[in-house]
Design a protein around this motif. Structure first.
Motif, mmCIF file in Angstrom:
data_model
loop_
_atom_site.group_PDB
_atom_site.id
_atom_site.type_symbol
_atom_site.label_atom_id
_atom_site.label_comp_id
_atom_site.label_asym_id
_atom_site.label_seq_id
_atom_site.Cartn_x
_atom_site.Cartn_y
_atom_site.Cartn_z
ATOM 1 N N LYS A 137 0.858 -1.194 0.000
ATOM 2 C CA LYS A 137 0.000 0.000 0.000
ATOM 3 C C LYS A 137 0.888 1.236 0.000
ATOM 4 C CE LYS A 137 -3.375 2.998 0.949
ATOM 5 N NZ LYS A 137 -2.627 4.258 1.010
ATOM 6 N N VAL A 157 -2.162 -1.420 -3.740
ATOM 7 C CA VAL A 157 -3.219 -0.413 -3.648
ATOM 8 C C VAL A 157 -2.529 0.935 -3.543
ATOM 9 C CG1 VAL A 157 -5.094 0.542 -2.245
ATOM 10 C CG2 VAL A 157 -4.960 -1.926 -2.616
ATOM 11 N N GLY A 159 -3.021 5.181 -3.293
ATOM 12 C CA GLY A 159 -3.943 6.269 -2.989
ATOM 13 C C GLY A 159 -4.054 7.252 -4.148
ATOM 14 N N MET A 163 -11.565 8.254 -6.004
ATOM 15 C CA MET A 163 -11.425 6.897 -6.550
ATOM 16 C C MET A 163 -10.912 6.937 -7.980
ATOM 17 S SD MET A 163 -14.849 4.958 -5.206
ATOM 18 C CE MET A 163 -15.669 5.658 -3.781
ATOM 19 N N THR A 173 -7.248 7.359 -8.094
ATOM 20 C CA THR A 173 -6.451 6.143 -7.836
ATOM 21 C C THR A 173 -6.309 5.307 -9.104
ATOM 22 O OG1 THR A 173 -8.269 4.635 -7.181
ATOM 23 C CG2 THR A 173 -7.360 6.070 -5.462
ATOM 24 N N GLY A 197 -10.487 2.118 -4.804
ATOM 25 C CA GLY A 197 -10.832 1.820 -3.413
ATOM 26 C C GLY A 197 -11.700 0.591 -3.285
ATOM 27 N N THR A 255 -8.494 4.379 1.022
ATOM 28 C CA THR A 255 -7.692 3.347 0.343
ATOM 29 C C THR A 255 -6.949 2.466 1.350
ATOM 30 O OG1 THR A 255 -5.968 5.025 -0.018
ATOM 31 C CG2 THR A 255 -7.423 4.528 -1.868
ATOM 32 N N ALA A 287 -9.464 -0.147 1.846
ATOM 33 C CA ALA A 287 -9.487 -0.966 0.628
ATOM 34 C C ALA A 287 -8.303 -1.924 0.602
ATOM 35 C CB ALA A 287 -9.462 -0.067 -0.606
#
Length: 241
Positions: free
Chosen positions: A15, A54, A56, A81, A84, A137, A145, A148
């Protein structure tokens, strides 16, 4: 770490914040920084580790900040979203330039640019050693996020979440502002929540705690840091029960 040594984990989720992609700029994408992060991911992928990501969207748009300025919160979160997805496509491009097969998987359907999220298909991509970047997300407003990332890590049966930040772990206060800030080698989920340590938001921490999913917080600015931790080296904080 030599190529014959087995890494500590077989499947991980990385992440990173959108801000990590903007380098020294105040906003947007900084291509050399995106390429550097892609090389970090490739170095771990080359060990045979299955990688989810993932990313952000704060370098392009932050939903909460938009809502604070008077925008309706749901609309602001959907805009975040979409940001991202833009970041995911940029990292996908950088990884594929390095020869790493990558899939962007979106929680919001946009079939021309990304696959829809189907858990079994995503697991199959990982088994085929493709990097899966989960974008948009959870597909729902009011969730970050971070949440997520924890949700997808659990769904993909990842063994750990790597949270790449600007600092080399979790501190009791901001080390950029307080020279006497204390770094933790280990910290529990409950301590993170009680002391507001800012590792992830409370929903993400609670979800990780309920599923006993450890979180490793490390510096993304440290070259080789991601690969080094898999070999048991480097400086980081481990969040666990």
């Amino acid at each position: 770490m030599s190529d014959t040594e087995k890494p500590a984990f077989d499947r991980v989720l990385l992440k990173i914040s959108g801000e990590a992609l903007m380098g020294d700029q105040g906003y947007g994408l900084h291509p050399p920084t995106v390429e550097r992060i892609a090389r970090e991911v490739k170095s771990v992928h080359d060990l045979g580790v299955e990688i989810c990501m993932v990313i952000g969207g704060g370098n392009i748009f932050r939903g909460l900040a938009g809502a604070a300025q008077g925008m309706e919160r749901t609309t602001a979160d959907y805009m975040g979203m979409l940001a991202t997805v833009m970041n995911a496509l940029a990292v996908q491009s950088a990884l594929e330039e390095l020869g790493v097969f990558t899939r962007v998987i979106s929680a919001i359907r946009m079939d021309e640019v990304a696959e829809p999220y189907i858990r079994r298909r995503a697991v199959r991509h990982l088994e085929k050693k493709r990097v899966c970047i989960f974008a948009a997300g959870t597909g729902n407003p009011y969730f970050t996020t971070d949440t997520a990332a924890t949700l997808r890590a659990n769904e993909m049966a990842c063994q750990v979440i790597f949270k790449g930040t600007k600092v080399d772990g979790v501190y009791d206060k901001d080390p950029a502002k307080h020279p006497d800030a204390k770094r933790y080698d280990e910290v529990t989920y409950d301590e993170c929540l009680q002391k507001h340590l800012g590792v992830m938001d409370a929903s993400a921490i609670a979800l990780a705690r309920d599923n006993d999913l450890p979180i490793i917080v490390f510096s993304l600015d440290e070259p080789g840091g991601f690969r080094g931790i898999l070999a048991g080296e480097g400086t980081y904080t481990r969040v666990h029960s």
